[in-house]
Scaffold this motif. Structure first.
Motif, PDB file in Angstrom:
ATOM      1  N   CYS A  37     -16.409   8.307  28.123  1.00  0.00           N
ATOM      2  CA  CYS A  37     -14.996   8.552  27.654  1.00  0.00           C
ATOM      3  C   CYS A  37     -14.341   7.629  26.659  1.00  0.00           C
ATOM      4  O   CYS A  37     -13.376   8.003  26.081  1.00  0.00           O
ATOM      5  N   LYS A  38     -14.988   6.466  26.612  1.00  0.00           N
ATOM      6  CA  LYS A  38     -14.627   5.318  25.707  1.00  0.00           C
ATOM      7  C   LYS A  38     -13.264   4.645  26.384  1.00  0.00           C
ATOM      8  O   LYS A  38     -12.725   4.029  25.421  1.00  0.00           O
ATOM      9  N   LEU A  39     -13.158   4.411  27.526  1.00  0.00           N
ATOM     10  CA  LEU A  39     -11.962   3.673  28.130  1.00  0.00           C
ATOM     11  C   LEU A  39     -12.512   2.330  27.842  1.00  0.00           C
ATOM     12  O   LEU A  39     -13.599   1.968  27.644  1.00  0.00           O
ATOM     13  N   SER A  40     -11.165   1.648  27.536  1.00  0.00           N
ATOM     14  CA  SER A  40     -11.548   0.178  27.345  1.00  0.00           C
ATOM     15  C   SER A  40     -12.158  -0.446  28.582  1.00  0.00           C
ATOM     16  O   SER A  40     -12.080   0.276  29.698  1.00  0.00           O
ATOM     17  N   LEU A  41     -12.771  -1.592  28.429  1.00  0.00           N
ATOM     18  CA  LEU A  41     -13.359  -2.355  29.772  1.00  0.00           C
ATOM     19  C   LEU A  41     -12.205  -2.596  31.083  1.00  0.00           C
ATOM     20  O   LEU A  41     -12.667  -2.206  32.073  1.00  0.00           O
ATOM     21  N   VAL A  42     -10.886  -2.801  30.319  1.00  0.00           N
ATOM     22  CA  VAL A  42     -10.014  -3.194  31.324  1.00  0.00           C
ATOM     23  C   VAL A  42      -9.519  -1.499  32.101  1.00  0.00           C
ATOM     24  O   VAL A  42      -9.606  -1.728  33.373  1.00  0.00           O
ATOM     25  N   ASP A  43      -9.690  -0.705  31.197  1.00  0.00           N
ATOM     26  CA  ASP A  43      -9.244   0.773  31.956  1.00  0.00           C
ATOM     27  C   ASP A  43     -10.413   1.137  32.897  1.00  0.00           C
ATOM     28  O   ASP A  43     -10.247   1.671  33.783  1.00  0.00           O
ATOM     29  N   GLN A  44     -11.573   0.896  32.097  1.00  0.00           N
ATOM     30  CA  GLN A  44     -12.919   1.178  33.059  1.00  0.00           C
ATOM     31  C   GLN A  44     -12.727   0.694  34.500  1.00  0.00           C
ATOM     32  O   GLN A  44     -12.865   1.165  35.520  1.00  0.00           O
ATOM     33  N   THR A  45     -12.380  -0.761  34.443  1.00  0.00           N
ATOM     34  CA  THR A  45     -12.352  -1.412  35.670  1.00  0.00           C
ATOM     35  C   THR A  45     -11.233  -1.107  36.520  1.00  0.00           C
ATOM     36  O   THR A  45     -11.505  -0.796  37.688  1.00  0.00           O
ATOM     37  N   LYS A  46     -10.209  -0.656  35.954  1.00  0.00           N
ATOM     38  CA  LYS A  46      -8.960  -0.185  36.942  1.00  0.00           C
ATOM     39  C   LYS A  46      -9.485   1.307  37.735  1.00  0.00           C
ATOM     40  O   LYS A  46      -9.115   1.631  38.749  1.00  0.00           O
ATOM     41  N   LEU A  47      -9.995   2.090  36.698  1.00  0.00           N
ATOM     42  CA  LEU A  47     -10.373   3.332  37.244  1.00  0.00           C
ATOM     43  C   LEU A  47     -11.291   3.241  38.237  1.00  0.00           C
ATOM     44  O   LEU A  47     -11.391   3.677  39.361  1.00  0.00           O
ATOM     45  N   VAL A  48     -12.370   2.466  38.080  1.00  0.00           N
ATOM     46  CA  VAL A  48     -13.508   2.328  39.019  1.00  0.00           C
ATOM     47  C   VAL A  48     -12.960   1.461  40.374  1.00  0.00           C
ATOM     48  O   VAL A  48     -13.500   2.028  41.406  1.00  0.00           O
TER      49      VAL A  48
END
Length: 141
Positions: A37-48
């Protein structure tokens, strides 16, 4: 504004959560979708992180359940949604469970309030004796 609707592709998947290995698989799948989805690395980390906490809650407090996840679209935005469902005892005191800093122990210590802060959209439906459903979405910016 309309609610999230699935993106028409093959990215939707259901994982049964019955063991710690399933929690890991759920976390890995959410990370893969967040990258797609091309989430930023920060947003990936938050979601995971939120997904990991919710998957663990599904296992530990709900006695197991399922995670349904996939890419979603709202207007021109694309995001990742994960829905965690169990048929466990439900949450008897929802206000307490959503209180910052409260945890019944055993998870990452984030609790539901921490998971809620990490995502853009958060819904929780629970009833004692019926189980719990938590849905989270993180949108690409």
């Amino acid at each position: 504004m309309s609610g999230p609707r699935p993106v028409p592709d093959a990215d939707h998947e259901t994982i049964t959560i019955e063991s710690n290995d399933d929690v890991v698989r759920a976390r890995q799948l959410v990370r893969t979708l967040a990258q797609r989805c091309k989430l930023s690395l920060v947003d990936q980390t938050k979601l995971v992180t939120a997904a990991s906490e919710l998957a663990r809650n599904t296992l530990v407090y709900g006695g197991g359940g399922v995670m349904r996840t996939g890419l979603v679209r709202r207007d021109s935005r694309v995001g990742v949604t994960a829905v965690f469902e169990d048929s466990g005892p439900g949450i008897p005191d929802l206000d307490l469970a959503l209180t910052d800093g409260w945890t019944s122990g055993g998870g990452l210590g984030l609790g539901l309030s921490g998971a809620r802060r990490l995502v853009d959209d958060f819904t929780l439906d629970t009833e004692v004796g019926r189980g719990t459903q938590v849905a989270v979405t993180k949108w690409a910016r």
